[in-house]
Design an enzyme around this catalytic site. Structure first.
Site, PDB file in Angstrom:
ATOM      1  N   ASP A 196      61.723  31.096 110.643  1.00 35.49           N
ATOM      2  CA  ASP A 196      61.087  31.500 109.550  1.00 35.49           C
ATOM      3  C   ASP A 196      59.834  32.292 109.994  1.00 35.49           C
ATOM      4  O   ASP A 196      59.381  32.347 111.193  1.00 35.49           O
ATOM      5  CB  ASP A 196      60.368  29.807 108.908  1.00 35.49           C
TER       6      ASP A 196
HETATM    7  C1  BGC Z   1      59.676  31.389 103.662  1.00 33.49           C
HETATM    8  C2  BGC Z   1      60.965  31.729 103.810  1.00 33.49           C
HETATM    9  C3  BGC Z   1      61.176  33.273 103.425  1.00 33.49           C
HETATM   10  C4  BGC Z   1      60.129  33.898 104.277  1.00 33.49           C
HETATM   11  C5  BGC Z   1      60.356  35.645 104.176  1.00 33.49           C
HETATM   12  C6  BGC Z   1      58.733  32.103 104.282  1.00 33.49           C
HETATM   13  O1  BGC Z   1      57.125  31.995 104.209  1.00 33.49           O
HETATM   14  O2  BGC Z   1      59.513  30.004 103.981  1.00 33.49           O
HETATM   15  O3  BGC Z   1      61.742  30.987 102.941  1.00 33.49           O
HETATM   16  O4  BGC Z   1      62.571  33.603 103.630  1.00 33.49           O
HETATM   17  O5  BGC Z   1      58.802  33.742 104.108  1.00 33.49           O
HETATM   18  O6  BGC Z   1      59.752  36.022 102.961  1.00 33.49           O
END
Ligand code: BGC
Length: 763
Positions: free
Chosen positions: A272
């Site tokens: 993530d």
């Molecule tokens: C989120 C993800 C997301 C990523 C990119 C993160 O903060 O938890 O679900 O895909 O950001 O935007």
């Protein structure tokens, strides 16, 4: 994000190789290195290309070079890998700091929130949902879409529940598999997330979740497992949180033992955004791509520090090679590697938004099937021909939701509010009068804001409520549209709700409205359960839960309220009476202390808890009414004559006994009789959504195989279906199961995961 890689048009992907072959002839084909020869097996092409990469080039493939990209290797025809959020549609373009770029060609269809999708219990719609997103992603030049998100709803308070698929691993798995199949069929990779147990946003970046192995395997992992082993998902995103003392991006048990060894996952694990904390643990424990750590990218854990570690002999090159192999494997699967000697295919069509009417119709259909009718005492459907004045009351009637809520936000070309949908529907027939009713706050706990941006006082709020009551009194019927929203601290990434109350004094307001006009329909928008005060709940004749209904939400709502569509959604999560009834709250096991949260309730998540502990929920899992009625009769358990009796076909008759066409979700639960290990009272193991004309009767069959009876046995590292008696329960909600049958499993069955299988066959 700026598109640094050329857009591809699907037709050109087919035409370009043919054109090249014609131009360069077979001599050229003979010179081609093996990795460009698509007659070779993928593994051979991956190995050939891998051998041509320098150490630095390999390193460039295992970390980001932009917010949603990893670097390409142009000299070998390896393009950048382009990702995007996910999971409710294709996000608008942002720069490397998440600032919106303001493009005019990045509108997308905003689908209903995924929890609403789960409420349809319709796997065809899950496939359609993935298909829409996949098609729009291809058009926008994306290779990997960051979704679906399948974390289990452990507490109703989690801020991202609206993006997830509910509290049950079986329902979540079925919806996720179909979503991914629909999306990946478009030629892109889904990226299922967040692996694993990102079930709270509170302290998500550091919280250490203590979860026992059985609970992990039976509750929090099944959707990921199904995505890998059934849908062939190509990418997976590790979660922010820690599990049992190790960050998920660096968690050897999750990434190596389970995902790669047990399930045989061949694709990439990406972190993530900003979820990596150490170079050595990420490298050695199974992460493949580091995302979101930001610029300067050469300082990312899997960039400079990794390169230097390799040069110093700290890490085996084999670890890097495995990461790169996976990256290339995904690229070959997606047909992205091209001959560097010829220009990369470009998109011949001018960029244009791809939110087509067809895609919008799919979004609307999903919203319509998602609505859950929780209560109806002869008020719905409304008859537009016999209404002169309709009062629409509530802040959510005019609110828009799609462009909010965190990383899953979408910029749709339009969004139909509830008030617009209802007004359009009755145009020329009935008069609409609108009252706001309450002042919504900008974030949790803050005072409501008046239209001029100043804080509302208690007197302001009570004046607004009195106005609403007066409006209610003057109308033939009231449609109240309230509930939650995506403001900070409500249903939004990065935080959880603090309690389950309806915000902005809506309980009191509703009591006032229903006193003023008992013909009130309450429509709640939100990401799950709220406490509902009996002062209004016992008096309102009709209550409809709408989730976040997407860009066509208002039209979908009108169609359901006025009976063009018969509601058929069922709750994908329990609505408890009060927060204290929820397992995590009752056991003081949320949101944790000193950085640690213990999943004390174990397997007893959602209905498994309420059923096992005999706690009556407000509305149970799987519950939802219709404008017609259904009758379940004649259960017949058919075994195929095999020594175990499996697979078992659960056959029954389902009839529409009312006067309207409608759909029923028939649910099948398995209840072990006297199990030797502790098990939830019953678990959902099958369902079917059946569409029936008035008076029509159908024989429905649901097949149960050994998975339906198995629990995870950590000792043997296998799924164990124990010999003995089971009750098969069938009906229209987890608390309304009129058909019961008995099944005897003749012998114990072990279904080892892959590692154990390999070990066994080697013996
Ligand atoms: C989120 C993800 C997301 C990523 C990119 C993160 O903060 O938890 O679900 O895909 O950001 O935007």
């Amino acid at each position: 994000m700026k598109l640094t890689s050329p857009r591809r048009h699907p037709l050109l992907l087919l035409l370009v190789p043919a054109m090249l072959a014609a131009t360069f002839g077979s001599a050229r084909a003979q010179e081609q290195p093996p990795y460009l020869d698509d007659r070779q097996p993928v593994e051979a092409r991956v190995n050939d290309l891998l051998a041509r990469l320098t150490l630095e080039e390999k390193i460039s493939l295992v970390h980001a070079n932009g917010n949603f990209t990893t670097a390409g290797v142009p000299r070998l025809g390896v393009p950048e890998l382009i990702m995007d959020d996910g999971p409710l549609g294709v996000r608008e373009e942002v720069d490397n700091h998440f600032h919106v770029l303001g493009h005019v060609d990045d509108f997308a269809t905003a689908m209903p929130g995924a929890l609403g999708l789960a409420a349809t219990w319709n796997t065809n719609l899950a496939k359609a949902y993935g298909t829409v997103i996949g098609q729009e992603a291809v058009h926008r030049g994306k290779n990997i879409m960051l979704g679906p998100a399948v974390n289990i709803q452990r507490t109703p308070l989690c801020g991202r529940n609206f993006e997830y698929l509910g509290e049950d691993p079986f329902l979540t798995s079925r919806m996720a598999v179909n979503y991914i199949e629909g999306e990946q069929a478009q030629g892109i990779s889904s990226c299922i997330k967040h692996f694993a147990a990102n079930s709270q946003e509170f302290e998500r970046g550091s919280i250490n979740e203590i979860i026992d192995e059985r609970t992990l395997r039976e509750i929090y992992l099944p959707a990921f497992r199904a995505a890998v082993t059934e849908a062939g998902v190509m990418s997976i995103m590790s979660a922010y949180n820690q599990i049992n003392g190790q960050y998920c991006s660096e968690n050897v048990h999750l990434l190596k033992d389970i995902l790669k060894d047990d399930w045989g996952f061949k694709g990439v694990v990406m972190s993530d955004w900003g979820a990596v904390h150490h170079t050595d643990l990420a490298v050695l424990n199974g992460l493949d791509i580091e995302m979101g750590s930001g610029a300067p990218y050469q300082n990312n854990y899997l960039a400079g520090p990794f390169l230097r570690g390799l040069q110093a002999g700290q890490f085996p090159v084999a670890a890097l090679d495995d990461m790169v192999r996976r990256h290339l494997y995904v690229m070959f699967q997606l047909n992205l590697i091209h001959d560097p000697a010829v220009p990369a295919p470009t998109n011949a069509v001018p960029p244009s938004p791809l939110s087509t009417q067809e895609h919008q119709a799919t979004a609307q259909k999903i919203a319509e099937e998602a609505f859950v009718l929780l209560k109806n005492e002869n008020l719905l459907p409304l008859d537009a021909a016999h209404l002169r004045t309709i009062a629409v009351i509530g802040g959510n009637a005019t609110a828009k939701f799609c462009h909010d809520g965190g990383s899953s936000n979408i910029k749709p070309p339009f969004e139909v509010t509830a008030l617009e949908g209802i007004s359009n529907y009755v145009a020329g027939r009935a008069k609409i009068i609108y009252a706001e009713g309450y002042y919504p706050a900008r974030n949790w706990g803050a005072p409501g804001l008046k239209p001029d941006g100043t804080a509302a006082t208690a007197a302001d709020s009570s004046q607004l409520a009195n106005q609403a009551a007066a409006v209610a009194k003057s109308a033939d019927v009231v449609i109240y549209v309230g509930g939650l929203n995506h403001k900070i601290g409500f249903d939004s990434e990065g935080g959880d709700r603090k309690n389950m109350e309806l915000p902005a004094g809506q309980d009191k307001l509703l009591a006032k409205i229903v006193r003023a006009n008992p013909r009130t329909v309450v429509v709640l928008i939100g990401g799950g359960a709220v406490e509902m005060d009996d002062a209004w709940l016992s008096r309102v004749p009709a209550l409809l839960y709408a989730w976040y209904p997407g860009m066509e939400g208002g039209n979908a709502l009108a169609n359901v309220l006025f009976g063009d569509v018969n509601p058929s959604g069922k709750l994908p999560c329990t609505f408890p009476k009060r927060l204290d009834d929820t397992p995590a709250a009752a056991l003081d096991a949320y949101p944790g202390r000193n950085g640690t949260v213990i999943y004390k309730e174990g397997l007893l998540v959602g209905y498994r808890w309420y059923d096992t502990k005999n706690i009556d929920p407000l509305f149970p899992f799987g519950y939802g009414l219709s404008y017609t009625h259904f009758a379940y009769t004649n259960l017949n358990l058919v075994t195929d004559g095999s020594p175990t009796g499996l697979p078992l076909t659960v056959e029954f008759e389902l009839a529409n006994t009312g006067s309207r066409a409608g759909a029923e979700v028939a649910e099948v639960y398995v209840q072990p009789v006297n199990p030797a290990v502790s098990r939830p009272v019953k678990e959902l193991k099958g369902f079917a959504k059946v569409f029936l004309q008035p008076g029509e009767k159908q024989t429905v069959s649901v097949t149960l195989n050994e998975n339906a009876f198995a629990y995870y046995d950590p000792g043997t590292r296998s799924w164990l279906a124990a010999q003995g008696g089971y009750k098969i329960l069938v009906g229209g909600s987890s608390r309304d199961l009129p058909l019961t049958g008995d099944f005897q499993l003749a012998r114990t069955l072990y279904q080892p995961d892959r590692v154990a299988q390999v070990a066994q066959s080697a013996r």
